[in-house]
Enzyme design. Structure first.
Site, PDB file in Angstrom:
ATOM      1  N   LYS A  80      33.110  39.744  16.370  1.00 49.13           N
ATOM      2  CA  LYS A  80      34.468  40.215  16.630  1.00 49.13           C
ATOM      3  C   LYS A  80      35.232  40.125  15.320  1.00 49.13           C
ATOM      4  O   LYS A  80      34.888  39.340  14.435  1.00 49.13           O
ATOM      5  CB  LYS A  80      35.144  39.306  17.671  1.00 49.13           C
ATOM      6  CG  LYS A  80      36.288  39.960  18.409  1.00 49.13           C
ATOM      7  CD  LYS A  80      35.826  40.764  19.609  1.00 49.13           C
ATOM      8  CE  LYS A  80      36.982  41.471  20.279  1.00 49.13           C
ATOM      9  NZ  LYS A  80      36.570  42.191  21.483  1.00 49.13           N
ATOM     10  N   GLY A 177      45.859  48.693  39.491  1.00 50.10           N
ATOM     11  CA  GLY A 177      45.807  49.469  38.245  1.00 50.10           C
ATOM     12  C   GLY A 177      44.949  50.707  38.402  1.00 50.10           C
ATOM     13  O   GLY A 177      43.747  50.615  38.586  1.00 50.10           O
ATOM     14  N   VAL A 181      39.987  53.400  34.062  1.00 45.47           N
ATOM     15  CA  VAL A 181      38.877  52.807  34.809  1.00 45.47           C
ATOM     16  C   VAL A 181      39.228  52.729  36.298  1.00 45.47           C
ATOM     17  O   VAL A 181      38.431  53.129  37.150  1.00 45.47           O
ATOM     18  CB  VAL A 181      38.541  51.393  34.279  1.00 45.47           C
ATOM     19  CG1 VAL A 181      37.393  50.795  35.075  1.00 45.47           C
ATOM     20  CG2 VAL A 181      38.186  51.444  32.800  1.00 45.47           C
ATOM     21  N   TYR A 183      41.250  54.321  38.337  1.00 40.87           N
ATOM     22  CA  TYR A 183      41.278  55.521  39.181  1.00 40.87           C
ATOM     23  C   TYR A 183      39.862  56.025  39.452  1.00 40.87           C
ATOM     24  O   TYR A 183      39.525  56.419  40.579  1.00 40.87           O
ATOM     25  CB  TYR A 183      42.137  56.650  38.580  1.00 40.87           C
ATOM     26  CG  TYR A 183      42.531  57.623  39.666  1.00 40.87           C
ATOM     27  CD1 TYR A 183      43.702  57.437  40.391  1.00 40.87           C
ATOM     28  CD2 TYR A 183      41.691  58.674  40.028  1.00 40.87           C
ATOM     29  CE1 TYR A 183      44.038  58.271  41.442  1.00 40.87           C
ATOM     30  CE2 TYR A 183      42.019  59.521  41.079  1.00 40.87           C
ATOM     31  CZ  TYR A 183      43.192  59.321  41.776  1.00 40.87           C
ATOM     32  OH  TYR A 183      43.520  60.144  42.828  1.00 40.87           O
TER      33      TYR A 183
END
Ligand code: NAD
Length: 350
Positions: A80, A177, A181, A183
């Site tokens: 990362k 939400g 993603v 929906y």
């Protein structure tokens, strides 16, 4: 500030700091493990309170990527990077190109991608100074449908485990939400016969879900009290906390959002309440699997077949949790560690 005595330091292989006076870049790259292959992980740009907070974040996130990539069956280790600064006001194309040079200095052992505060456009800028970058704007892929498919397969496995159901017909799911993603997940759930309760701050998305998917809309906070079988967080992190866990009526939590547990102990609280938690980093790995397959020879069927294996991994995790008498979020970490140990042992023999 010390790296080696940081509570988040866990035998990370390499941690490098880079400052560039010309562009103002202040960045850290952390390679937690390259046992499985080059370390892949996003670049986060954030206005950290201080350098120690940035170090803690990059150490923690790179470790998470090792586990995520290992359980996603990817030939990638975990890494990362963080850029210390305000993504809205401090970022410049020159800074991103300098970040690319920093990434490149690892000679391919670190592969960068987007994360909070960086975009596919930034990755395109980084690509001017290193080849070791994924998720570049011009490639034109959106990993979200892949992520949604992985969540769907993992959610199916969780329903099988907790409810003994072989399909999703009539299973009640609360989706928090309805973005890229959420929906797509809701659409898949609806097609499989699930009954949806949804919430979002976006009125248009809610109206569409009502119209297209027959979903029941509830308020932002009411989603935690919904009378459902599955709670699918697909918006924010840390929604599993001291306030929400006692309210949940669901017997399963399975969603796309990153870092759903406010603290690790909240995984134990879910188990205490008999709620089956599908660990987020396993469930939402469809995005990173999609990124692995992207390129000129992209094969959608092969990619989605790979993502579909998340269902089997989730079943392995639930089995391990039962066998060892531990909650699934601990079982997932153990499975990943076993995989890494086996790979390490194999490398020693070779
Ligand atoms: P997105 O921004 O497209 O969607 C988020 C949705 O949540 C939006 O519709 C937004 O209006 C809604 N929202 C915001 N605040 C809300 C609130 N308080 N209550 C209810 N809804 C709210 O993001 P996405 O790409 O769909 O990602 C969703 C989650 O999944 C994020 O946590 C993300 O980190 C994680 N994730 C995404 C991917 C991917 O491929 N996109 C991969 C891995 C993990």
């Amino acid at each position: 500030m010390s790296v080696f005595s940081s509570p988040s330091f866990d035998e990370h292989e390499d941690v490098a700091f880079h400052y560039d006076g010309e562009t103002g870049l202040k960045a850290i790259i952390s390679l937690h493990s390259t046992v499985m292959g080059p370390a892949l992980g996003g670049c986060r740009m954030w206005a950290y309170d201080d350098d120690a907070a940035a170090l803690t974040d990059v150490l923690r996130l790179s470790r998470g990527m090792t586990f995520k990539n290992a359980l996603a069956d990817l030939p990638w280790g975990g890494g990362k990077s963080v850029i210390i600064g305000n993504a809205k006001t401090d970022k410049t194309p020159a800074m991103m190109r300098e970040m690319g040079r920093f990434v490149d200095s690892f000679g391919g052992r670190y592969i960068v991608a987007e994360d909070v505060g960086t975009t596919p456009e930034d990755m395109a800028e980084i690509a001017k100074t290193t080849r070791n970058v994924r998720g570049v704007k011009s490639v034109g892929f959106d990993p979200s449908p892949g992520t949604a498919y992985g969540v769907f397969k993992g959610l199916e496995a969780a329903v099988g485990e907790a409810l003994g159901a072989s399909d999703l017909k009539g299973v009640r799911v609360a989706v928090q939400g309805l973005g890229h993603v959420g929906y797509d997940l809701a659409r898949r759930l609806h097609a499989a016969g699930a009954v949806l309760t949804v919430t979002d701050i976006d009125a248009a998305a809610l109206a569409r879900a009502e119209r297209e998917l027959g979903a029941t809309v509830v308020g932002l906070d009411a989603i935690y009290d919904a009378d459902v079988d599955v709670y699918a967080p697909c918006a924010l992190g840390a929604t599993l906390n001291d306030d929400t866990i006692p309210r949940l009526k669901a017997s399963i939590v399975a969603g796309a959002a990153n870092n759903q547990l406010a603290e690790t102990r909240h995984g134990d609280r879910l188990a205490d309440r008999g709620i089956l938690y599908a660990p987020d980093y396993v469930l939402n790995a469809g995005g990173v699997i999609h990124i692995y397959h992207e390129g000129p020879d992209f094969d959608r069927d092969a990619t989605f077949a790979h993502i579909g294996r998340i269902g089997g991994t989730m079943r392995d995790i639930f089995r391990r949790a039962k066998d060892d008498g531990i909650p699934p979020h601990i079982a997932a970490d153990r499975l990943a560690k076993d995989k890494l140990a086996a790979a390490k042992a194999g490398q020693r023999k070779a």
